[in-house]
Motif scaffolding. Structure first.
Motif, PDB file in Angstrom:
ATOM      1  N   ARG A  39       1.369   7.263  11.470  1.00 11.84           N
ATOM      2  CA  ARG A  39       0.672   8.033  10.402  1.00 11.84           C
ATOM      3  C   ARG A  39       0.022   8.890  10.266  1.00 11.84           C
ATOM      4  NH1 ARG A  39      -1.024   3.575  14.263  1.00 11.84           N
ATOM      5  NH2 ARG A  39      -2.041   5.196  15.307  1.00 11.84           N
TER       6      ARG A  39
ATOM      7  N   GLU B 248      -3.638   0.747  -8.637  1.00  8.99           N
ATOM      8  CA  GLU B 248      -5.153   1.349  -8.095  1.00  8.99           C
ATOM      9  C   GLU B 248      -4.898   3.188  -9.205  1.00  8.99           C
ATOM     10  OE1 GLU B 248      -7.418  -1.243  -4.955  1.00  8.99           O
ATOM     11  OE2 GLU B 248      -5.715   0.333  -4.315  1.00  8.99           O
ATOM     12  N   LEU B 249      -4.147   3.799  -8.288  1.00 13.49           N
ATOM     13  CA  LEU B 249      -3.820   5.082  -9.206  1.00 13.49           C
ATOM     14  C   LEU B 249      -3.697   5.903 -10.299  1.00 13.49           C
ATOM     15  CD1 LEU B 249      -1.761   5.857  -5.667  1.00 13.49           C
ATOM     16  CD2 LEU B 249      -4.376   5.614  -5.922  1.00 13.49           C
TER      17      LEU B 249
ATOM     18  N   ARG C 203      -3.959   3.756   1.575  1.00 14.70           N
ATOM     19  CA  ARG C 203      -4.637   2.694   1.539  1.00 14.70           C
ATOM     20  C   ARG C 203      -4.777   1.823   0.250  1.00 14.70           C
ATOM     21  NH1 ARG C 203      -9.198   4.431   4.324  1.00 14.70           N
ATOM     22  NH2 ARG C 203     -10.365   4.988   2.745  1.00 14.70           N
ATOM     23  N   SER C 204      -4.237   3.127  -0.682  1.00 19.80           N
ATOM     24  CA  SER C 204      -4.365   2.150  -2.120  1.00 19.80           C
ATOM     25  C   SER C 204      -3.086   1.805  -2.792  1.00 19.80           C
ATOM     26  CB  SER C 204      -5.075   3.336  -3.219  1.00 19.80           C
ATOM     27  OG  SER C 204      -6.074   4.095  -2.672  1.00 19.80           O
TER      28      SER C 204
ATOM     29  N   ASP D 252      -6.086   9.602   3.164  1.00 17.11           N
ATOM     30  CA  ASP D 252      -6.405   8.577   3.986  1.00 17.11           C
ATOM     31  C   ASP D 252      -6.482   6.980   2.322  1.00 17.11           C
ATOM     32  OD1 ASP D 252      -5.973   9.738   6.612  1.00 17.11           O
ATOM     33  OD2 ASP D 252      -8.238   9.891   6.599  1.00 17.11           O
ATOM     34  N   ARG D 253      -7.367   7.536   1.772  1.00 19.15           N
ATOM     35  CA  ARG D 253      -7.534   6.505   0.567  1.00 19.15           C
ATOM     36  C   ARG D 253      -6.594   6.703   0.157  1.00 19.15           C
ATOM     37  NH1 ARG D 253      -7.972   6.710  -4.482  1.00 19.15           N
ATOM     38  NH2 ARG D 253      -8.696   9.094  -4.402  1.00 19.15           N
ATOM     39  N   ILE D 254      -5.763   7.134  -0.540  1.00 19.85           N
ATOM     40  CA  ILE D 254      -4.803   7.269  -1.069  1.00 19.85           C
ATOM     41  C   ILE D 254      -3.592   6.241  -0.505  1.00 19.85           C
ATOM     42  CG2 ILE D 254      -2.473   8.620  -2.391  1.00 19.85           C
ATOM     43  CD1 ILE D 254      -5.240   7.961  -4.280  1.00 19.85           C
TER      44      ILE D 254
ATOM     45  N   ARG E 191       1.112  -1.175   0.100  1.00 23.23           N
ATOM     46  CA  ARG E 191       0.141  -0.033  -0.366  1.00 23.23           C
ATOM     47  C   ARG E 191       1.144   1.181  -0.123  1.00 23.23           C
ATOM     48  NH1 ARG E 191      -5.519  -1.683   0.895  1.00 23.23           N
ATOM     49  NH2 ARG E 191      -5.230  -3.248   2.030  1.00 23.23           N
TER      50      ARG E 191
ATOM     51  N   GLU F  32      -7.750  13.474  -0.263  1.00 31.39           N
ATOM     52  CA  GLU F  32      -8.412  11.855  -0.019  1.00 31.39           C
ATOM     53  C   GLU F  32      -7.029  10.948   0.472  1.00 31.39           C
ATOM     54  OE1 GLU F  32     -12.069   9.849  -1.142  1.00 31.39           O
ATOM     55  OE2 GLU F  32     -11.546  10.669  -3.137  1.00 31.39           O
TER      56      GLU F  32
ATOM     57  N   THR G  97      -0.362  11.263   6.304  1.00 32.53           N
ATOM     58  CA  THR G  97      -0.899  12.226   5.436  1.00 32.53           C
ATOM     59  C   THR G  97      -0.911  12.998   6.109  1.00 32.53           C
ATOM     60  OG1 THR G  97      -2.506  10.279   6.972  1.00 32.53           O
ATOM     61  CG2 THR G  97      -3.342  12.909   6.356  1.00 32.53           C
TER      62      THR G  97
ATOM     63  N   GLN H 258      -1.234  10.369 -10.165  1.00 31.81           N
ATOM     64  CA  GLN H 258      -0.864  10.259  -8.574  1.00 31.81           C
ATOM     65  C   GLN H 258       0.134   9.531  -8.079  1.00 31.81           C
ATOM     66  OE1 GLN H 258      -4.949   8.718  -8.995  1.00 31.81           O
ATOM     67  NE2 GLN H 258      -5.990  10.136  -7.742  1.00 31.81           N
TER      68      GLN H 258
END
Length: 268
Positions: free
Chosen positions: A125, A150-151, A145-146, A141-143, A104, A139, A129, A155
């Motif tokens: 953490r 997925e980007l 976790r990716s 936090d979403r990035i 990730r 986003e 961020t 990105q």
């Protein structure tokens, strides 16, 4: 002023003794920006890799590369690991190959933060961020976790930039960082890179075949051909009044391409 990066007589050879970089010397002062220009195969990327002791197997470096007072050529891996990320970091052309596809994104940014800044737990953490926000990724936090696939390309390159800048290195090496991106994303990333480097007063080694891009981000330019430096000077002078025939040819090619793209003909 003592150079942050001092390269003297750098030669990169293959196993059979062929020189791919031949006797290159250059200096970069703290906070200075040097553009390394040349066509594919001129030795630009190998110079960058040698600067961090990252040459691929089968290639050897000779001469001297001193980075923040540490000799890179011949140094042990444990010493190089301490330098990478802390004193210098690199952003490569294709982040999809530079990033670990199985990890990730947040874990990959956390690596240098834990190693060099000794962060852990909630502080780590929070720092991850903050780095994602610094490179203007929505986003975060979403990035975090990716996984890289997925980007989008833009990105992923921002993630690579966040990783490189996480520990505030003294020197950022950017090796064709926008070549794989479309024109709009390229312009956005160059503006972001320029802003972040200025904010942190970092030195920059920017590698590109694109004269216009180098002129936009660098103070000085060094032109390479066949592994050797053919011209060096203030970037505006190199681009507008080149002194070497090879540099003249690069400038002429750039103008020809610009004219073709805008529907104009080069005057005869």
């Amino acid at each position: 002023m003592t150079p942050l990066l001092a390269v003297r007589g750098l030669t990169v050879r293959t196993r059979d003794g062929r020189a791919l970089v031949d006797g290159l010397s250059l200096d970069i002062a703290p906070g200075e920006r040097l553009g390394l220009i040349g066509e594919s195969g001129s030795g630009k990327s190998l110079t960058a890799l040698a600067t961090l002791g990252l040459l691929p197997g089968g290639l050897t470096a000779e001469g001297s590369v001193r980075l923040a007072g540490t000799e890179i050529v011949g140094a042990r891996e444990k010493h190089l690991t301490a330098v990478r990320g802390r004193d210098a970091a690199v952003v490569f052309q294709e982040p999809l190959t530079a990033l670990d596809p199985l990890m990730r994104v947040g874990a990959q940014i956390a690596g240098p933060l834990a190693r060099h800044r000794r962060l852990k737990g909630a502080a780590l953490r929070t720092a991850v961020t903050a780095e994602l926000e610094r490179v203007r990724l929505p986003e975060p936090d979403r990035i975090a976790r990716s996984r890289p696939h997925e980007l989008s390309g833009g990105q992923r390159q921002r993630v690579a930039l966040a990783m490189a800048l996480a520990c505030a290195p003294k020197l950022l090496i950017a090796d064709e960082p926008t070549t794989a991106l479309d024109v709009t994303v390229q312009a956005e990333l160059l503006e972001l890179l320029d802003t972040l480097v200025r904010e942190r007063d970092m030195a920059l080694l920017f590698i590109s075949h694109d004269l216009a891009v180098v002129a936009a981000v660098a103070d000085r330019a060094l032109v390479m051909k066949d592994g050797r430096a053919v011209e060096e000077g203030p970037v505006h002078r190199v681009v507008t009044a080149p002194g070497a025939p090879y540099t003249e040819a690069l400038v002429a090619s750039a103008r020809t391409l610009e004219n073709a793209l805008t529907g104009r003909r080069t005057p005869r």
